[in-house]
Motif scaffolding. Structure first.
Motif, PDB file in Angstrom:
ATOM      1  N   LEU A  88       0.828  -1.205   0.000  1.00  0.00           N
ATOM      2  CA  LEU A  88       0.000   0.000   0.000  1.00  0.00           C
ATOM      3  C   LEU A  88       0.864   1.256   0.000  1.00  0.00           C
ATOM      4  CD1 LEU A  88      -2.797  -1.060   2.530  1.00  0.00           C
ATOM      5  CD2 LEU A  88      -3.016  -0.794   0.045  1.00  0.00           C
ATOM      6  N   PHE A  89       1.957   1.201   0.754  1.00  0.00           N
ATOM      7  CA  PHE A  89       2.859   2.345   0.787  1.00  0.00           C
ATOM      8  C   PHE A  89       3.505   2.564  -0.581  1.00  0.00           C
ATOM      9  CE2 PHE A  89       7.163   4.045   1.370  1.00  0.00           C
ATOM     10  CZ  PHE A  89       6.861   5.262   1.970  1.00  0.00           C
ATOM     11  N   ALA A  90       3.966   1.478  -1.199  1.00  0.00           N
ATOM     12  CA  ALA A  90       4.619   1.578  -2.505  1.00  0.00           C
ATOM     13  C   ALA A  90       3.651   2.085  -3.561  1.00  0.00           C
ATOM     14  CB  ALA A  90       5.179   0.214  -2.907  1.00  0.00           C
ATOM     15  N   ALA A  91       2.398   1.646  -3.483  1.00  0.00           N
ATOM     16  CA  ALA A  91       1.410   2.062  -4.484  1.00  0.00           C
ATOM     17  C   ALA A  91       1.059   3.532  -4.372  1.00  0.00           C
ATOM     18  CB  ALA A  91       0.142   1.219  -4.343  1.00  0.00           C
ATOM     19  N   ASP A  92       1.322   4.121  -3.203  1.00  0.00           N
ATOM     20  CA  ASP A  92       0.930   5.516  -2.964  1.00  0.00           C
ATOM     21  C   ASP A  92       2.104   6.490  -3.046  1.00  0.00           C
ATOM     22  OD1 ASP A  92      -1.340   7.192  -2.419  1.00  0.00           O
ATOM     23  OD2 ASP A  92      -0.497   7.570  -0.439  1.00  0.00           O
ATOM     24  N   ILE A  93       3.296   5.964  -3.409  1.00  0.00           N
ATOM     25  CA  ILE A  93       4.452   6.865  -3.547  1.00  0.00           C
ATOM     26  C   ILE A  93       4.141   7.895  -4.631  1.00  0.00           C
ATOM     27  CG2 ILE A  93       6.872   7.007  -4.243  1.00  0.00           C
ATOM     28  CD1 ILE A  93       7.295   4.275  -2.996  1.00  0.00           C
ATOM     29  N   LEU A 123      -1.655   4.170  -7.488  1.00  0.00           N
ATOM     30  CA  LEU A 123      -3.050   4.393  -7.116  1.00  0.00           C
ATOM     31  C   LEU A 123      -3.086   5.410  -5.979  1.00  0.00           C
ATOM     32  CD1 LEU A 123      -4.377   0.705  -7.018  1.00  0.00           C
ATOM     33  CD2 LEU A 123      -4.990   2.435  -8.714  1.00  0.00           C
ATOM     34  N   PRO A 124      -4.075   6.275  -5.925  1.00  0.00           N
ATOM     35  CA  PRO A 124      -4.187   7.231  -4.811  1.00  0.00           C
ATOM     36  C   PRO A 124      -4.748   6.543  -3.566  1.00  0.00           C
ATOM     37  CG  PRO A 124      -6.003   7.545  -6.331  1.00  0.00           C
ATOM     38  CD  PRO A 124      -5.119   6.490  -6.943  1.00  0.00           C
ATOM     39  N   ILE A 125      -3.938   5.623  -3.018  1.00  0.00           N
ATOM     40  CA  ILE A 125      -4.378   4.801  -1.891  1.00  0.00           C
ATOM     41  C   ILE A 125      -4.849   5.654  -0.722  1.00  0.00           C
ATOM     42  CG2 ILE A 125      -3.673   3.081  -0.194  1.00  0.00           C
ATOM     43  CD1 ILE A 125      -3.924   1.957  -2.986  1.00  0.00           C
ATOM     44  N   ASP A 126      -4.040   6.641  -0.364  1.00  0.00           N
ATOM     45  CA  ASP A 126      -4.373   7.495   0.786  1.00  0.00           C
ATOM     46  C   ASP A 126      -5.720   8.187   0.583  1.00  0.00           C
ATOM     47  OD1 ASP A 126      -3.211   8.870   3.322  1.00  0.00           O
ATOM     48  OD2 ASP A 126      -3.966  10.521   2.088  1.00  0.00           O
ATOM     49  N   HIS A 127      -6.004   8.569  -0.635  1.00  0.00           N
ATOM     50  CA  HIS A 127      -7.249   9.272  -0.937  1.00  0.00           C
ATOM     51  C   HIS A 127      -8.471   8.407  -0.651  1.00  0.00           C
ATOM     52  CE1 HIS A 127      -9.960  12.047  -2.962  1.00  0.00           C
ATOM     53  NE2 HIS A 127     -10.439  11.039  -3.673  1.00  0.00           N
ATOM     54  N   TYR A 128      -8.338   7.099  -0.847  1.00  0.00           N
ATOM     55  CA  TYR A 128      -9.491   6.203  -0.700  1.00  0.00           C
ATOM     56  C   TYR A 128      -9.533   5.429   0.619  1.00  0.00           C
ATOM     57  CZ  TYR A 128     -10.230   6.960  -5.697  1.00  0.00           C
ATOM     58  OH  TYR A 128     -10.457   7.539  -6.927  1.00  0.00           O
ATOM     59  N   LEU A 129      -8.377   5.266   1.277  1.00  0.00           N
ATOM     60  CA  LEU A 129      -8.339   4.349   2.422  1.00  0.00           C
ATOM     61  C   LEU A 129      -7.951   4.983   3.757  1.00  0.00           C
ATOM     62  CD1 LEU A 129      -6.660   1.183   0.837  1.00  0.00           C
ATOM     63  CD2 LEU A 129      -9.097   1.718   1.053  1.00  0.00           C
ATOM     64  N   SER A 130      -7.360   6.158   3.768  1.00  0.00           N
ATOM     65  CA  SER A 130      -6.917   6.743   5.033  1.00  0.00           C
ATOM     66  C   SER A 130      -8.098   7.129   5.923  1.00  0.00           C
ATOM     67  CB  SER A 130      -6.051   7.986   4.760  1.00  0.00           C
ATOM     68  OG  SER A 130      -6.822   8.985   4.131  1.00  0.00           O
ATOM     69  N   TYR A 131      -7.819   7.180   7.221  1.00  0.00           N
ATOM     70  CA  TYR A 131      -8.838   7.647   8.168  1.00  0.00           C
ATOM     71  C   TYR A 131      -9.081   9.127   7.910  1.00  0.00           C
ATOM     72  CZ  TYR A 131     -11.034   9.093  12.555  1.00  0.00           C
ATOM     73  OH  TYR A 131     -11.890   9.630  13.495  1.00  0.00           O
ATOM     74  N   GLN A 132     -10.293   9.444   7.500  1.00  0.00           N
ATOM     75  CA  GLN A 132     -10.703  10.827   7.260  1.00  0.00           C
ATOM     76  C   GLN A 132     -12.060  11.026   7.939  1.00  0.00           C
ATOM     77  OE1 GLN A 132      -8.981  13.203   5.694  1.00  0.00           O
ATOM     78  NE2 GLN A 132      -7.310  11.952   4.838  1.00  0.00           N
TER      79      GLN A 132
END
Length: 209
Positions: free
Chosen positions: A25-30, A36-45
């Motif tokens: 997940l970290f590598a995909a969001d570098i 993929l904009p992983i943080d945009h879809y999966l982070s706690y917001q």
């Protein structure tokens, strides 16, 4: 013999799976470039969760701000499980269930009691819960070291609530350390340990009856 050895490495199989998941997940969001904009879809917001994206309560735990954040959390995960391996090696599914429960409770706790915390990522809250759970299980088994570990983690979290996290850690992970998550994780770990003890004692009593 073979079955016993297989169960003994069970917890470490799970550690490998979670580690690889966090790394992927970290590598995909570098950001250069992001696959993929992983943080945009999966982070706690907080705001997104309020709009129904409840999966973020769990998924935010397995995302990280930078490489140092990732490495520190994964190292902590491995050390804590190794420290309390005796509680999981015969029942690795116990660790899996505990991990999921702590991640979910972490998200719920932050959402309910810290609405001002709009964003959060990382395993650190869950790790505090896992550490507290292990310390309580040590105490339940009669290990005096459990009391020292429990007092230590409570003292650490209490210090952070009053003084905040160290500037060096903040600079290292390139983000404010969400000490609120450590408090929530600690409380959730203690609650899980108490619930586990009640269920285990009841099961033992029913079995003897």
């Amino acid at each position: 013999m073979l079955a016993r050895q297989s169960n003994a490495v069970g917890p470490y199989h799970f550690l490998v799976v979670i580690s690889l998941l966090c790394i992927a997940l970290f590598a995909a969001d570098i950001p250069t470039p992001a696959i993929l904009p992983i943080d945009h879809y999966l982070s706690y917001q907080y705001d997104n969760i309020s709009q129904g994206e409840i999966w973020r309560l769990i998924t935010g735990n397995v995302l990280h701000t930078n490489l140092w954040h990732l490495l520190m959390n994964l190292a902590g995960f491995w050390v804590i499980v190794f420290l309390h391996e005796v509680h999981y090696k015969r029942h690795p599914e116990k660790l899996v269930l505990l991990f999921v429960c702590l991640c979910l409770l972490e998200g719920i706790g932050l959402y309910l009691f810290y609405p001002g915390l709009k964003a959060y990522v990382g395993l650190s809250g869950m790790l505090h819960g896992l550490f507290a759970f292990g310390a309580m299980m040590d105490i339940r088994k009669g290990y005096y070291s459990g009391y020292l570990l429990l007092v230590g983690v409570i003292a650490k979290v209490a210090y952070e609530q009053y003084f905040g996290a160290t500037e060096s850690i903040t600079e290292l992970i390139n983000a404010r350390v969400a000490t609120e998550s450590h408090l929530v994780g600690l409380i959730c770990g203690l609650l899980c340990a108490l619930c586990w003890s009640v269920v285990a004692n009841r099961f033992k009593y029913n079995k003897l009856s």
